[in-house]
Design an enzyme around this catalytic site. Structure first.
Site, PDB file in Angstrom:
ATOM      1  N   CYS A   1     -12.525  19.245  30.019  1.00 24.10           N
ATOM      2  CA  CYS A   1     -12.725  20.044  28.814  1.00 24.10           C
ATOM      3  C   CYS A   1     -13.765  21.137  29.038  1.00 24.10           C
ATOM      4  O   CYS A   1     -14.968  20.858  29.056  1.00 24.10           O
ATOM      5  CB  CYS A   1     -13.144  19.119  27.668  1.00 24.10           C
TER       6      CYS A   1
ATOM      7  N   CYS B   1     -16.185  21.678  26.130  1.00 22.22           N
ATOM      8  CA  CYS B   1     -17.249  20.667  26.044  1.00 22.22           C
ATOM      9  C   CYS B   1     -18.292  20.865  27.144  1.00 22.22           C
ATOM     10  O   CYS B   1     -19.495  20.718  26.895  1.00 22.22           O
ATOM     11  CB  CYS B   1     -16.688  19.252  26.212  1.00 22.22           C
ATOM     12  N   ASP B   2     -17.854  21.149  28.354  1.00 24.69           N
ATOM     13  CA  ASP B   2     -18.758  21.063  29.509  1.00 24.69           C
ATOM     14  C   ASP B   2     -19.035  22.385  30.211  1.00 24.69           C
ATOM     15  O   ASP B   2     -19.884  22.433  31.111  1.00 24.69           O
ATOM     16  CB  ASP B   2     -18.172  20.072  30.540  1.00 24.69           C
TER      17      ASP B   2
END
Ligand code: NAP
Length: 313
Positions: free
Chosen positions: A134, A137-138
């Site tokens: 992701c 997200c990261d």
């Protein structure tokens, strides 16, 4: 357990646990099957920085643990069992686990989806330590670093383009010589000077002990292998919704996701759906949590109507 539950929730990612929180407060006394490996994708995520309410980053498993604790404090009954089968053709519905079966007036399906994996031991070992599924997200953690993205579909193009906000270079490793992605996303990625493509190539190993330090890549045409220094590997090769047990019980789309007919309701009235098991577009913890809330508001209305009907009949 009472004879017929008002609401059974299946799944325990942010969608299922938010459903349990809302259902408890709504007096539905929810019974939630959280699965033997509860928590879903967040259990494989390291720091979460974009879930509202946390000034400092929270670890994915900690976030799940807090949601779980909140649901239990409010009275939800969480059972650590996997659901092995359902019968939505009879009413009340039936939900089966290895130890028995439960009858329910309404059900929320929140079983999520799993990102497809390359099935490398090193991929699993370094998950959350440089290996990610992701970018939203990261991606932030790869400021000024070099990363690779595996895949040739829309997700891979989107992830790669997004990652160029942070990374100095993004290499898309694709197993064929042609992309599957739509023209618009393909063109956008191709025109980005930070993105380069490695065609006809597959990742055979992720290198590094404590965190990703590189990848080994094999040219599928010549068999030649090379090592590439990267700090992160984003695996973007599609998702598999966890819907096997619902096949034939609710309508699924051609990719296996549960379809929604009205608001959060599935093709079966009384069976509601939340999170990644129906959503292949947003796939965020916060959108899944919001879905869990919506599904319960719909389930609450449904159960109330059923109980009122029963009372007057
Ligand atoms: P996808 O379309 O199924 O593409 C998966 C990609 O990964 C393909 O290029 C495939 O290669 C590759 N792949 C699969 N298994 C692999 C393996 N074991 N090793 C290496 N490569 C592998 O999945 P997706 O990109 O996640 O998209 C899923 C759906 O969501 C699609 O319908 C897509 O259009 C949609 N989506 C839309 C948007 C948007 O419109 N903005 C954004 C994201 C996703 P091959 O090409 O060789 O099969």
């Amino acid at each position: 357990m009472s004879e017929v539950e008002k609401l059974v929730i299946i799944g325990s990612g942010p969608a299922g646990l938010t459903a349990a929180i809302y259902a408890s407060r709504a007096g539905l006394e929810p019974l939630e099957f959280i699965g033997t490996k509860y928590g879903g994708q967040l259990m494989l995520t390291s720091e979460v920085e974009n879930f509202p309410g946390f000034t400092d980053p929270v670890l994915g498993p900690d976030l799940i643990s807090r949601m779980k604790g909140q649901a239990e404090r409010l009275g939800a009954r969480l059972v650590q069992e996997d659901v092995t089968g359902v019968d939505f053709r009879r009413y009340p519905f039936e939900v089966r686990t290895p130890t028995g079966s439960t009858k329910a007036l309404s059900v929320v399906i929140a079983t999520g989806a799993n990102p497809r994996r390359l099935n490398l031991k090193s991929e699993l070992r370094l998950m959350g330590r440089g290996v990610s599924n992701c970018a939203v997200c990261d991606g932030f953690f790869f400021k000024g670093k070099e990363v690779a993205v595996v895949g040739g579909g829309d997700t891979a193009m989107e992830e790669a383009t997004f990652l160029t906000k942070f990374a100095t270079r993004v290499t898309i490793v694709h197993r064929r010589g042609e992309l599957r992605a739509s023209a618009a996303l393909k063109d956008e990625a191709s025109a980005n000077p930070k993105i380069r493509f490695l065609w006809n190539s597959e990742v055979t190993d992720v290198l590094g002990d404590a965190h990703v330090e590189g990848i080994r890549v094999r040219d599928v045409k010549t068999g030649a292998e090379q090592e590439m220094k990267v700090d992160g590997l984003f695996v973007a090769i599609g998702y598999e919704p966890n819907t096997e047990i619902f096949r034939g019980e609710v309508e699924l789309d051609e990719k296996g996701y549960v379809t929604v007919s009205r608001h959060t309701e599935s093709s079966v009235p009384g069976v509601f759906v939340a999170g990644d098991v129906r959503d292949h577009r947003y796939r965020q913890a916060i959108t899944a949590a919001a879905d869990g809330c919506k599904a319960v508001l719909d389930a609450e209305k449904f159960v109330k109507e059923r109980l009122t009907l029963k009372a007057v009949s």
